[in-house]
Write a protein that holds these residues in place. Sequence first.
Motif, PDB file in Angstrom:
ATOM      1  N   VAL A 190       0.950  -1.137   0.008  1.00  0.00           N
ATOM      2  CA  VAL A 190      -0.118  -0.110  -0.035  1.00  0.00           C
ATOM      3  C   VAL A 190       0.935   1.388   0.051  1.00  0.00           C
ATOM      4  CG1 VAL A 190      -1.752  -1.063   1.098  1.00  0.00           C
ATOM      5  CG2 VAL A 190      -0.334  -0.030   2.538  1.00  0.00           C
ATOM      6  N   PRO A 191       0.267   2.302  -0.434  1.00  0.00           N
ATOM      7  CA  PRO A 191       1.011   3.544  -0.332  1.00  0.00           C
ATOM      8  C   PRO A 191       1.385   4.045   0.869  1.00  0.00           C
ATOM      9  CG  PRO A 191      -0.808   3.768  -2.138  1.00  0.00           C
ATOM     10  CD  PRO A 191      -0.870   2.352  -1.259  1.00  0.00           C
ATOM     11  N   ALA A 192       2.662   4.576   1.202  1.00  0.00           N
ATOM     12  CA  ALA A 192       2.791   5.052   2.499  1.00  0.00           C
ATOM     13  C   ALA A 192       1.810   6.273   2.759  1.00  0.00           C
ATOM     14  CB  ALA A 192       4.322   5.534   2.648  1.00  0.00           C
ATOM     15  N   ASP A 193       1.546   6.440   4.066  1.00  0.00           N
ATOM     16  CA  ASP A 193       1.191   7.864   4.375  1.00  0.00           C
ATOM     17  C   ASP A 193      -0.359   8.044   3.880  1.00  0.00           C
ATOM     18  OD1 ASP A 193       3.444   8.426   5.989  1.00  0.00           O
ATOM     19  OD2 ASP A 193       4.495   9.214   4.116  1.00  0.00           O
ATOM     20  N   LEU A 194      -0.900   7.035   3.896  1.00  0.00           N
ATOM     21  CA  LEU A 194      -2.605   7.176   3.570  1.00  0.00           C
ATOM     22  C   LEU A 194      -3.214   7.736   4.388  1.00  0.00           C
ATOM     23  CD1 LEU A 194      -3.390   3.688   1.797  1.00  0.00           C
ATOM     24  CD2 LEU A 194      -3.314   5.717   0.697  1.00  0.00           C
ATOM     25  N   PRO A 195      -4.202   8.695   4.121  1.00  0.00           N
ATOM     26  CA  PRO A 195      -5.064   9.017   5.417  1.00  0.00           C
ATOM     27  C   PRO A 195      -6.110   8.155   6.102  1.00  0.00           C
ATOM     28  CG  PRO A 195      -6.129   9.908   3.158  1.00  0.00           C
ATOM     29  CD  PRO A 195      -4.793   9.013   2.956  1.00  0.00           C
ATOM     30  N   LEU A 196      -5.593   7.218   6.682  1.00  0.00           N
ATOM     31  CA  LEU A 196      -6.421   6.250   7.331  1.00  0.00           C
ATOM     32  C   LEU A 196      -7.140   6.681   8.582  1.00  0.00           C
ATOM     33  CD1 LEU A 196      -3.832   3.455   7.177  1.00  0.00           C
ATOM     34  CD2 LEU A 196      -5.578   3.669   5.402  1.00  0.00           C
ATOM     35  N   VAL A 197      -8.557   6.420   8.606  1.00  0.00           N
ATOM     36  CA  VAL A 197      -9.472   6.668   9.686  1.00  0.00           C
ATOM     37  C   VAL A 197      -9.805   5.409  10.360  1.00  0.00           C
ATOM     38  CG1 VAL A 197     -11.499   8.049  10.230  1.00  0.00           C
ATOM     39  CG2 VAL A 197     -10.089   8.607   8.119  1.00  0.00           C
ATOM     40  N   PRO A 198      -9.639   5.191  11.607  1.00  0.00           N
ATOM     41  CA  PRO A 198     -10.339   4.203  12.299  1.00  0.00           C
ATOM     42  C   PRO A 198     -11.777   4.193  12.635  1.00  0.00           C
ATOM     43  CG  PRO A 198      -8.443   5.142  13.616  1.00  0.00           C
ATOM     44  CD  PRO A 198      -8.907   6.011  12.447  1.00  0.00           C
ATOM     45  N   HIS A 199     -12.390   3.161  12.068  1.00  0.00           N
ATOM     46  CA  HIS A 199     -13.821   2.985  12.313  1.00  0.00           C
ATOM     47  C   HIS A 199     -14.170   2.987  13.821  1.00  0.00           C
ATOM     48  CE1 HIS A 199     -17.891   1.229  12.752  1.00  0.00           C
ATOM     49  NE2 HIS A 199     -17.879   1.055  11.293  1.00  0.00           N
ATOM     50  N   GLU A 200     -15.203   4.001  14.099  1.00  0.00           N
ATOM     51  CA  GLU A 200     -15.298   4.290  15.532  1.00  0.00           C
ATOM     52  C   GLU A 200     -15.980   3.309  16.096  1.00  0.00           C
ATOM     53  OE1 GLU A 200     -19.492   6.833  15.369  1.00  0.00           O
ATOM     54  OE2 GLU A 200     -17.663   8.018  14.914  1.00  0.00           O
ATOM     55  N   GLY A 201     -16.610   2.403  15.645  1.00  0.00           N
ATOM     56  CA  GLY A 201     -17.211   1.354  16.341  1.00  0.00           C
ATOM     57  C   GLY A 201     -16.302  -0.101  16.582  1.00  0.00           C
ATOM     58  N   GLU A 202     -15.285  -0.059  15.929  1.00  0.00           N
ATOM     59  CA  GLU A 202     -14.372  -1.094  16.145  1.00  0.00           C
ATOM     60  C   GLU A 202     -12.959  -0.906  16.396  1.00  0.00           C
ATOM     61  OE1 GLU A 202     -14.779  -3.932  12.833  1.00  0.00           O
ATOM     62  OE2 GLU A 202     -16.448  -2.739  12.029  1.00  0.00           O
TER      63      GLU A 202
END
Length: 193
Positions: free
Chosen positions: A121-133
């Motif tokens: 995967v590309p480095a430094d993707l703007p990942l966002v955790p799923h708030e419920g999990e």
Amino acid sequence: MSVAERLRASLVLPPPADLLAMEADLLPGEFRDAAVLVAVTDRPEPGVLLTTRRADLRAHPGQVAFPGGKVDRWDADATAAALREAEEEIALPASAVEVWGTADPFRTGTGFHITPVLGLVPADLPLVPHEGEVADWFEPPLAFVLDPANQREEEAMFRGKLRRYHVIEWEGRRIWGVTAALIVNLSRRMGWR
């Protein structure tokens, strides 16, 4: 050859004889299929994406895990399930993953038959955790987690039996259980001793 290139190249090798296996009190047909994404970041010193599950979850609260989950009936295969789960859990677009293939399946003591799906995967993707999990995500160096010098064995009682498991500590994070076992198996597949 970089550690990421070695890992990718190892996928065509036959399984090594010393792969870890979980002792389970289930018959083969009683396992549920699951898949995880071993997402290697494309950088000079690659990392691997891991999540920390929310502390209030019923199953495996607060544990470190690869993005992943059950293979649903509408998933084409384990790869599709791993990509779907990664998108759901950390907003990692499936289109951003260069899938390398799958590694050795692992059966858990809790009744899952897990297929690790590896990809870049590309480095430094703007990942966002799923708030419920997912409480958060992090990226330890791939070389660090794969190095057997950073993998130690511990033991504990589980369902009335003494069980052995692996632990990898990185910057205050405790990677253990199935997630650590999958990493150890990848190390062994690479022939890293």
